[in-house]
Write a protein that holds these residues in place. Sequence first.
Motif, PDB file in Angstrom:
ATOM      1  N   ILE A   1    -121.079 -18.400-117.093  1.00 51.82           N
ATOM      2  CA  ILE A   1    -121.133 -17.686-115.821  1.00 51.82           C
ATOM      3  C   ILE A   1    -119.794 -16.982-115.648  1.00 51.82           C
ATOM      4  N   LYS A   2    -119.829 -15.666-115.521  1.00 54.32           N
ATOM      5  CA  LYS A   2    -118.605 -14.878-115.405  1.00 54.32           C
ATOM      6  C   LYS A   2    -118.250 -14.669-113.936  1.00 54.32           C
ATOM      7  N   GLY A   3    -116.967 -14.856-113.631  1.00 58.71           N
ATOM      8  CA  GLY A   3    -116.502 -14.622-112.275  1.00 58.71           C
ATOM      9  C   GLY A   3    -116.438 -13.146-111.956  1.00 58.71           C
ATOM     10  N   ARG A   4    -116.434 -12.831-110.650  1.00 60.90           N
ATOM     11  CA  ARG A   4    -116.396 -11.427-110.207  1.00 60.90           C
ATOM     12  C   ARG A   4    -114.991 -10.958-109.865  1.00 60.90           C
TER      13      ARG A   4
ATOM     14  N   LEU B   1    -122.369 -21.341-108.407  1.00 59.01           N
ATOM     15  CA  LEU B   1    -121.371 -20.484-109.052  1.00 59.01           C
ATOM     16  C   LEU B   1    -121.974 -19.157-109.487  1.00 59.01           C
ATOM     17  N   ALA B   2    -123.237 -19.169-109.899  1.00 58.60           N
ATOM     18  CA  ALA B   2    -123.903 -17.917-110.281  1.00 58.60           C
ATOM     19  C   ALA B   2    -124.188 -17.050-109.056  1.00 58.60           C
ATOM     20  N   GLU B   3    -124.376 -17.678-107.911  1.00 62.15           N
ATOM     21  CA  GLU B   3    -124.599 -16.933-106.664  1.00 62.15           C
ATOM     22  C   GLU B   3    -123.318 -16.288-106.163  1.00 62.15           C
ATOM     23  N   THR B   4    -122.221 -17.034-106.191  1.00 63.07           N
ATOM     24  CA  THR B   4    -120.994 -16.586-105.535  1.00 63.07           C
ATOM     25  C   THR B   4    -120.028 -15.895-106.486  1.00 63.07           C
ATOM     26  N   ARG B   5    -119.840 -16.458-107.670  1.00 60.74           N
ATOM     27  CA  ARG B   5    -118.927 -15.942-108.698  1.00 60.74           C
ATOM     28  C   ARG B   5    -117.536 -15.692-108.128  1.00 60.74           C
ATOM     29  N   ASN B   6    -117.092 -16.581-107.267  1.00 63.36           N
ATOM     30  CA  ASN B   6    -115.822 -16.421-106.574  1.00 63.36           C
ATOM     31  C   ASN B   6    -114.677 -16.994-107.404  1.00 63.36           C
ATOM     32  N   PHE B   7    -114.531 -16.455-108.603  1.00 59.32           N
ATOM     33  CA  PHE B   7    -113.469 -16.918-109.496  1.00 59.32           C
ATOM     34  C   PHE B   7    -113.203 -15.844-110.540  1.00 59.32           C
ATOM     35  N   ALA B   8    -112.067 -15.978-111.208  1.00 60.16           N
ATOM     36  CA  ALA B   8    -111.680 -15.043-112.267  1.00 60.16           C
ATOM     37  C   ALA B   8    -111.778 -15.776-113.596  1.00 60.16           C
TER      38      ALA B   8
ATOM     39  N   LEU C   1    -113.363 -27.422-108.457  1.00 60.39           N
ATOM     40  CA  LEU C   1    -112.627 -27.443-109.716  1.00 60.39           C
ATOM     41  C   LEU C   1    -112.629 -26.063-110.362  1.00 60.39           C
ATOM     42  N   THR C   2    -113.794 -25.445-110.403  1.00 59.80           N
ATOM     43  CA  THR C   2    -113.914 -24.134-111.059  1.00 59.80           C
ATOM     44  C   THR C   2    -113.134 -23.079-110.290  1.00 59.80           C
ATOM     45  N   GLU C   3    -113.344 -23.006-108.990  1.00 58.30           N
ATOM     46  CA  GLU C   3    -112.713 -21.950-108.213  1.00 58.30           C
ATOM     47  C   GLU C   3    -111.197 -22.104-108.150  1.00 58.30           C
ATOM     48  N   THR C   4    -110.701 -23.323-108.231  1.00 57.90           N
ATOM     49  CA  THR C   4    -109.255 -23.534-108.232  1.00 57.90           C
ATOM     50  C   THR C   4    -108.662 -23.253-109.616  1.00 57.90           C
ATOM     51  N   ALA C   5    -109.316 -23.764-110.652  1.00 59.48           N
ATOM     52  CA  ALA C   5    -108.807 -23.549-112.015  1.00 59.48           C
ATOM     53  C   ALA C   5    -108.830 -22.073-112.394  1.00 59.48           C
TER      54      ALA C   5
END
Length: 389
Positions: free
Chosen positions: A63-66, A119-126, A380-384
């Motif tokens: 899942i790729k972040g946006r 995570l697939a809905e929001t993708r709020n990470f890099a 964990l994902t959004e912070t990392a």
Amino acid sequence: MPILNRAAELQDEVTGWRRALHTRPELMFELHETAAFVEGKLREFGCDTVETGFAKTGVVALIKGRLGDGPTIGLRSDMDALPLTEITGAPYASTTPGAMHACGHDGHTAMLLGAAKYLAETRNFAGIVAVIFQPAEEGGGGGRVMVQEGIMERFNIETVYGMHNKPGLPVGQFAIRSGPIMAATAEFTLTIKGRGGHAAMPYRTIDPIVIGSQIVQALQTVVSRNTDPIDSAVLSVTKFHGGETHNIIPEQVELAGTVRTLRTEVASHARDRIIAICEGIGAANGATIDVDFDFNYPVTFNHAEQARFAGETAIAVAGVNGVDLDVPPMMAGEDFSYMLEKRPGAFIFLGNGDSAGLHNPAYDFNDEAIPHGISYWVKLTETALAQQS
């Protein structure tokens, strides 16, 4: 941060997935229905990549972040059940004879699917998150096979994290430690070859049952008298097979068991002592004893930086009083250890409440833990993978 509102909203749906998986448990590498279920959900969520067939029935999705480019982290769940007959009486109890989810892998799978949906809905990470669904944790070493097949390199995974439910720990609480958190495992099989004969004339035999009994007693000294008490070790004899009827002393007996340690050197010492004990007792009784000793899963060792990060993430979800940052190690084994040998990462426990113990036919995963597990994975994902300024 308490549990996510969206995670709470997803609880009923994810519980439905969990119970569907619970109803149809599969063993070891033969997780064809389970893997198809997982693959279908990941494609439904719109994951960027979904690949199957790792370790026969393993699944990995990306899942790729946006928020731009960044590293790839791995989140791993195990999927397999155990060869037990369920006695819970739950309406969603196993319909597969001789198999049940007695370790909560159905719950682990469902929670990671719930996190993947979020995570697939929001993708709020890099960057990229790789969700890893692994077969054959229960003795098959599916984690080792996936590592050998190169999933870390194939998906450019830089760090990897795992989670397991823990009966007795309150729901919504977490426990972790830096360093060894679960034990290395080893298995031994002892084949005692004597001389069989009539039970009325034992003096004409070399009785492998008596010899086996001596060995069982002597093996208790491997930990109590031959291992430094500062070193954690467990030795258990779990099989004693021999004989077929009342009036025949058998020709051969087989013993088997397990050794659990937190250091490889201690396991090697235990192996040497088992061999020496068998040689001595065998010679004293005129028997031949074959020793087969197999090192199995290595120590599950949490890397310091990642354990600290995982603990801080858990505190953000459960609060400072809801996280034990120095939980005593468990002497059970876990093949996530192979992933931690390949990449830095950490393994954490999530409370399952006052339930039956793991590997018990009365065990059931506590669905109230689901939003807590999803929230942990998301945080964990959004912070990392936070966007770098």
